[in-house]
Every structure is written in C-alpha cells, then in structure tokens.
Motif scaffolding. Structure first.
Motif, PDB file in Angstrom:
ATOM      1  N   PRO A 209       0.817  -1.218   0.000  1.00 48.69           N
ATOM      2  CA  PRO A 209       0.000   0.000   0.000  1.00 48.69           C
ATOM      3  C   PRO A 209       0.849   1.266   0.000  1.00 48.69           C
ATOM      4  O   PRO A 209       2.010   1.256   0.406  1.00 48.69           O
ATOM      5  N   GLY A 210       0.243   2.346  -0.445  1.00 47.99           N
ATOM      6  CA  GLY A 210       0.900   3.643  -0.355  1.00 47.99           C
ATOM      7  C   GLY A 210       0.655   4.268   1.010  1.00 47.99           C
ATOM      8  O   GLY A 210      -0.202   3.833   1.769  1.00 47.99           O
ATOM      9  N   ARG A 211       1.453   5.304   1.320  1.00 51.12           N
ATOM     10  CA  ARG A 211       1.260   6.004   2.589  1.00 51.12           C
ATOM     11  C   ARG A 211       0.058   6.945   2.484  1.00 51.12           C
ATOM     12  O   ARG A 211      -0.359   7.326   1.400  1.00 51.12           O
ATOM     13  N   VAL A 212      -0.460   7.326   3.649  1.00 45.83           N
ATOM     14  CA  VAL A 212      -1.574   8.270   3.682  1.00 45.83           C
ATOM     15  C   VAL A 212      -1.067   9.651   3.264  1.00 45.83           C
ATOM     16  O   VAL A 212       0.077  10.009   3.537  1.00 45.83           O
ATOM     17  N   ASP A 213      -1.906  10.423   2.599  1.00 52.36           N
ATOM     18  CA  ASP A 213      -1.515  11.706   2.019  1.00 52.36           C
ATOM     19  C   ASP A 213      -2.333  12.836   2.647  1.00 52.36           C
ATOM     20  O   ASP A 213      -3.318  13.284   2.070  1.00 52.36           O
ATOM     21  N   PRO A 214      -1.952  13.306   3.861  1.00 56.49           N
ATOM     22  CA  PRO A 214      -2.767  14.320   4.547  1.00 56.49           C
ATOM     23  C   PRO A 214      -2.860  15.643   3.790  1.00 56.49           C
ATOM     24  O   PRO A 214      -3.901  16.288   3.787  1.00 56.49           O
ATOM     25  N   VAL A 215      -1.764  16.059   3.137  1.00 52.91           N
ATOM     26  CA  VAL A 215      -1.795  17.338   2.408  1.00 52.91           C
ATOM     27  C   VAL A 215      -2.796  17.263   1.256  1.00 52.91           C
ATOM     28  O   VAL A 215      -3.599  18.182   1.041  1.00 52.91           O
ATOM     29  N   GLY A 216      -2.785  16.152   0.521  1.00 47.48           N
ATOM     30  CA  GLY A 216      -3.731  15.976  -0.576  1.00 47.48           C
ATOM     31  C   GLY A 216      -5.164  15.980  -0.100  1.00 47.48           C
ATOM     32  O   GLY A 216      -6.048  16.589  -0.722  1.00 47.48           O
ATOM     33  N   VAL A 217      -5.415  15.318   1.031  1.00 43.78           N
ATOM     34  CA  VAL A 217      -6.776  15.275   1.597  1.00 43.78           C
ATOM     35  C   VAL A 217      -7.250  16.681   1.934  1.00 43.78           C
ATOM     36  O   VAL A 217      -8.355  17.099   1.572  1.00 43.78           O
ATOM     37  N   VAL A 218      -6.402  17.430   2.643  1.00 45.07           N
ATOM     38  CA  VAL A 218      -6.772  18.793   3.062  1.00 45.07           C
ATOM     39  C   VAL A 218      -7.048  19.674   1.843  1.00 45.07           C
ATOM     40  O   VAL A 218      -8.046  20.407   1.791  1.00 45.07           O
ATOM     41  N   LEU A 219      -6.163  19.592   0.845  1.00 46.33           N
ATOM     42  CA  LEU A 219      -6.347  20.414  -0.359  1.00 46.33           C
ATOM     43  C   LEU A 219      -7.646  20.063  -1.081  1.00 46.33           C
ATOM     44  O   LEU A 219      -8.379  20.962  -1.526  1.00 46.33           O
ATOM     45  N   SER A 220      -7.950  18.765  -1.208  1.00 44.19           N
ATOM     46  CA  SER A 220      -9.158  18.367  -1.943  1.00 44.19           C
ATOM     47  C   SER A 220     -10.420  18.810  -1.200  1.00 44.19           C
ATOM     48  O   SER A 220     -11.369  19.302  -1.823  1.00 44.19           O
ATOM     49  N   VAL A 221     -10.433  18.653   0.122  1.00 42.92           N
ATOM     50  CA  VAL A 221     -11.617  19.052   0.898  1.00 42.92           C
ATOM     51  C   VAL A 221     -11.827  20.564   0.830  1.00 42.92           C
ATOM     52  O   VAL A 221     -12.934  21.044   0.558  1.00 42.92           O
ATOM     53  N   ILE A 222     -10.745  21.328   1.060  1.00 39.29           N
ATOM     54  CA  ILE A 222     -10.862  22.798   1.028  1.00 39.29           C
ATOM     55  C   ILE A 222     -11.304  23.267  -0.356  1.00 39.29           C
ATOM     56  O   ILE A 222     -12.192  24.121  -0.493  1.00 39.29           O
ATOM     57  N   GLY A 223     -10.703  22.711  -1.403  1.00 41.75           N
ATOM     58  CA  GLY A 223     -11.057  23.123  -2.760  1.00 41.75           C
ATOM     59  C   GLY A 223     -12.504  22.856  -3.097  1.00 41.75           C
ATOM     60  O   GLY A 223     -13.203  23.718  -3.642  1.00 41.75           O
ATOM     61  N   LEU A 224     -12.993  21.664  -2.754  1.00 43.93           N
ATOM     62  CA  LEU A 224     -14.388  21.315  -3.043  1.00 43.93           C
ATOM     63  C   LEU A 224     -15.363  22.179  -2.260  1.00 43.93           C
ATOM     64  O   LEU A 224     -16.377  22.645  -2.785  1.00 43.93           O
ATOM     65  N   VAL A 225     -15.071  22.386  -0.980  1.00 44.91           N
ATOM     66  CA  VAL A 225     -15.974  23.190  -0.146  1.00 44.91           C
ATOM     67  C   VAL A 225     -16.057  24.618  -0.670  1.00 44.91           C
ATOM     68  O   VAL A 225     -17.150  25.189  -0.790  1.00 44.91           O
ATOM     69  N   LEU A 226     -14.910  25.212  -0.996  1.00 43.11           N
ATOM     70  CA  LEU A 226     -14.915  26.590  -1.516  1.00 43.11           C
ATOM     71  C   LEU A 226     -15.686  26.674  -2.837  1.00 43.11           C
ATOM     72  O   LEU A 226     -16.492  27.596  -3.040  1.00 43.11           O
ATOM     73  N   LEU A 227     -15.444  25.721  -3.735  1.00 41.63           N
ATOM     74  CA  LEU A 227     -16.095  25.751  -5.047  1.00 41.63           C
ATOM     75  C   LEU A 227     -17.608  25.644  -4.917  1.00 41.63           C
ATOM     76  O   LEU A 227     -18.353  26.473  -5.468  1.00 41.63           O
ATOM     77  N   VAL A 228     -18.085  24.645  -4.183  1.00 40.22           N
ATOM     78  CA  VAL A 228     -19.527  24.432  -4.085  1.00 40.22           C
ATOM     79  C   VAL A 228     -20.184  25.529  -3.241  1.00 40.22           C
ATOM     80  O   VAL A 228     -21.294  25.971  -3.537  1.00 40.22           O
TER      81      VAL A 228
END
Length: 530
Positions: A209-228
């Motif tokens: 398995p790959g490692r968990v990607d906290p920076v990617g998670v934070v960026l995706s959540v913030i981006g989606l919330v701001l857009l919608v």
C-alpha cells in the motif's frame, strides 16, 4: 482446493468463493443505507423546510447544505478512505464507517436547528466515505474476473432498490412520525449490517500500500468546499457576478489545481493522476460524474414539483419515483449482456442519450400534465442510467490491479459524489435564481422584511402566502408559474450535461469487444458467464 474455472487465475480462497453471493448481499445492505439516506432526504426536503414544530424552517440554501455537507465530506475523504482500506483492511474500514454512520444518523434525528442538521449530516458523510469504496473493493476481491461484471451489475441494481425503498420509507415515516425518523431508521439497519459483516465478510488489503496523504486530503476538501459554497452562494444571492461569489469559486478552483499539481509530484499521492492518461478510464469516470450531476439536480427539483406544485404527499412522491427504481433494478444487472452484444461505446452512449431526452422531457411538464407521463419519464430515465452505471463501473474497477480495488472504487465514487454535489449546487442555483427572477415583481406588495425570504423558493413563497391568509392566495398561481419556468430551464441545463457525457463516451470508450483471449490482460469489460 480450486474450482475448475480458470485455475491459473484463481486468487480467491475456496471457502470465500463458496459464500461470495452471501457476501455480495451484505455489501448491498451496507450500500443500501448510504444511498437510502439521500433518497429518503429528498422526500423529506419539503417537511424539513416547513417551520417548527413540523420541520426546522430550513431555507433553500440550508437544504442544499444539508445535502452537500454530507456529500462534500464523503467526496473529500474518499481518496483517503480507499487508501486506508487498501492499507489497513477493507473489512475494518467497513465496520468503522458503518458505526460512525449510525451514530451520525442518531444525532441528525435529534437536530434542533438546520445548522445542527448540516453538522450531523457531515458526520454521516464521514462514515459513508469509509463504507462506499470498501463495498466495491471487497466485491472485486471475492469474485473472479469473469464474474465481476455480473456482480457489479447486481451491485448497481442495489442502487435502484435503495432509490425505491428510500422515498416510500420516507413517505411512510413522515406520515406517521416526526421528520427525524427518516434518519433514525438507519440505526437498526446499521446494527444488522455490522453483525452480518463480522460473520461473513473476509478482510483483504493491498500487500504494497501507499502512505496516507494528509496534504492531498486537506487540499481536496478545502477546494471542493470553496467551489460548491461559491456556487450555492451565487444562487442564494441570484447574482453570480458578486465579488464574494467570484472570489470563492476562483479560490476553490485554485486549491483544486494545487491539489492536482501536488498529487503529480508526490511519491505517495491520494490519487495517482497517471490513471487518467488512460482515455477509456477517464471517459468512464467523466460519464459517471455527469450522470450524477444531472440526476441529483433533477431529483432536487422534482420533489418540489410533485409536492409543492402538484400537491402530492411525501409518501405519494415516493411512490411516484418507483418507476425510476424499478428500471434500475431490471436493467442494471442485465446491462452487461447488452455490452457483450454491442460494446461499451454503443451501450453507454445510448444510455446517456436516453437520459438527456428524459431530462429535456421535464421541460414539457406543467401543473396539469397527466401524471402517467412523469412515470414514463422516470422509468426511461432509470433505464438510461442503468446502461451507463454498470458498464462504466466495470471499466473503472477492471482498469486497475485487484490490489488497488479500494483506490479504483474511491475514484469512481469520488467523481460520482462530486458530480452529484455540483449538480445540486449548480442546477439548484439555476432553479433558485430563475425562480427569484420570475416571482420578484409579484412580491413587491409584501413587507420588505419578508420579501427576500419569500423569493428564495416556491416553498418559502407558499409559506408566506399561507401566513397572509386570504390575501396570500393571489401569490399561489404566480409561484407555480415561476417555479415551472425555473424547472424547465434547469431541466434543459441537465439535458445539456447528459449530451456532453454522451459525446465523451462516444469518442473515447471502446466499441464492441473482441472475443477474449486466454490470459489476455485488458482494461475493457470482460464478458460474464452465459
């Protein structure tokens, strides 16, 4: 021990292989509550929008956020949920996700305000994020490749069952109990699913398995919330040129662009963006997103059409949606046979064209249209969706190695949920903006304090009209006319999105598959047993 079928390919233990269909049943029960919750909520929207004590007095934007808070947390965390399932074990993630979902459901049922409901729906989204990708990932690990299309077809048909049960269950509950019962009903289903899962479902994980990607998670959540959020705010203000709206949408797009750049450079990304170099994979993902964009937006306004304009009860509204669910249940498990005969391209393109035509048909519905026409539209819409969802799901899941099933499922579900969220936000905003423009001049005689609120939605207008008594009756017909005009425009926008999806799959999905060769690795749909 092995069975005679494809011994060189067998990677499923015999004991698991024998109970694979029972395991599929448990996975569908888990899927049921996740989908059931949204379809129940669609019927309860009108009740929740009415003032206390009947409902919570939620505004149009609060209703959208009650749906989108769930969807955004769900979509934002799916990448991580899929990776954690691959890393720590899909069964563990399923059990944890179901438990969180059940707790969130119990809390949502006791919400005392729209803000609390939005918050507890987000908790439910957190649980659902760990349930949805794990169900498909487990399915891919307990079925051999030749049976996967059949299993995924039945899994997709489970969505139809949930679409059918949700509105009817919601209608029955709202007829006899308070609005919170539509969430509380999830709790006993969760308990049953947890028990069966502990007993039947095997655990599986990615050996590398790959490692968990906290920076990617934070960026995706913030981006989606701001857009919608920006899109919803634009609809609420009836002005997409407002500086605050434009700034929020631009910030969301910028963060999502940063997310893509970061994922390309990361050695342990949440999502491997190289997957999207495969045009077939990308086209299948896009088709799923666009289908749910159109579907969720239409479901949102069709509830107001049947209840507010036509005067049907929540239970009757649920029953009216039965043809949509019935078509899903009938055609989703059989769509693989159509693909065997005509190929992915012809099947999914035809499905999207039918969906587009049915969305356009909503633009012909009026306050006195015979209701059987709506039933025909719903049935054909469900048939079109079934012939898109099943083949595209199989293409996506078989494009990646079995060990990455969680990641593939997470990608599929993320785009499905993001498409649905944007459908509600964008088409909901079109509906809201067009409705306000149509009703505004009729509200000029109202006190300024209530004028803005009354223009937010047809339900808000009718609520103000009811408080005014005989003086408010003059508002009912203009409200219906303004809503129907807004619904017609919104439906045509949805149809345009479905046409775009048809063009994409017609250009990039493969045609009729050649006869499969022994040992050939292919990313296309593989025919199932006849």
């Amino acid at each position: 021990m092995t069975t005679p079928a494809a011994p060189t390919e067998r990677r499923v233990p015999e004991a698991v292989h024998r109970r694979r269909w029972a395991i599929l049943g448990v996975l569908m029960l888990s899927l049921l509550i996740v989908v059931l919750d949204n379809s129940i909520l669609n019927v309860a929207i009108k009740t929740i929008s009415t003032p206390a004590p009947t409902g919570l007095g939620a505004t149009q934007s609060e209703l959208e956020w009650a749906i989108n808070s769930y969807t955004l947390v769900f979509a934002g965390l799916l990448f991580t949920a899929g990776l954690l399932g691959d890393r720590l074990g899909r069964k563990k993630m399923l059990l944890a996700g179901l438990a969180v979902f059940g707790i969130g459901s119990a809390l949502a049922a006791e919400s005392g305000s729209p803000v609390q409901l939005i918050a507890f729906r987000a908790v439910m989204g957190l649980g659902a994020a760990f349930v949805m990708p794990a169900t498909l990932a487990v399915l891919m690990n307990v079925f051999e490749r030749d049976e996967q299309p059949k299993a995924i077809g039945i899994w997709a048909g489970g969505v139809g069952i949930a679409i059918a049960i949700g509105p009817i269950t919601g209608g029955v509950l709202l007829d006899h109990f308070w609005w919170g019962s539509v969430f509380l009903i999830n709790v006993p289903i969760v308990v049953i699913a947890l028990g069966l899962m502990v007993w039947l479902v095997p655990d599986s994980r990615d050996p590398n398995p790959g490692r968990v990607d906290p920076v990617g998670v934070v960026l995706s959540v913030i981006g989606l919330v701001l857009l919608v959020y920006g899109i919803i705010k634009g609809g609420q203000l009836a002005d997409f040129t407002d500086p605050q709206v434009l700034a929020t949408i631009a910030a969301g797009l910028a963060v999502l662009a940063a997310f893509v750049v970061f994922e390309k450079r990361s050695d342990h990304p949440s999502v491997d963006v190289t997957y999207f170099k495969n045009k077939v994979f990308s086209a299948a993902i896009a088709a799923i997103a666009l289908v749910f964009f159109a579907l969720m937006g239409v479901t949102f306004f069709s509830v107001f059409y049947t209840q507010s304009v036509r005067g049907y009860s929540p239970l009757q509204t649920g029953l009216l949606m039965l043809p949509l669910a019935a078509a899903q249940m009938i055609f989703a498990p059989r769509a693989r046979l159509v693909v065997d005969r005509f190929g992915n391209k012809a099947t999914t393109t035809a499905g999207l064209v039918v969906l587009a035509a049915m969305l356009a048909a909503f633009a012909t519905l009026d306050a006195d249209t015979p209701i059987w026409l709506l039933e025909v539209v719903f049935f054909l819409m469900g048939a079109g969706m079934a012939h898109v969802m099943t083949p595209t799901s199989v293409v996506i899941m078989q494009a990646l190695p079995r060990e990455k099933a969680g990641s593939a499922s997470a990608l599929s579900n993320t785009f499905r949920q993001v498409g649905g969220a944007l459908g509600i936000a964008i088409l909901g905003s079109v509906l809201s903006t067009t409705y306000r423009d149509g009703i505004e001049d009729k509200l000029s005689q109202l006190p300024p304090a209530v004028r803005h609120t009354a223009g937010e939605s047809i339900e808000a207008t009718l609520g103000v009209a009811a408080k005014l008594g005989p003086d408010g009756k003059a508002l009912v017909a203009p409200a219906n006319d303004a809503f129907l005009h807004a619904m017609h425009l919104t439906a045509l926008c949805g149809a345009g999105v479905a046409v775009l999806g048809a063009v994409i799959v017609a250009l990039f999905l493969p045609g009729r598959p050649p006869a499969p060769q022994e040992g050939q690795e292919e990313t296309e749909l593989v025919t199932a047993d006849h």
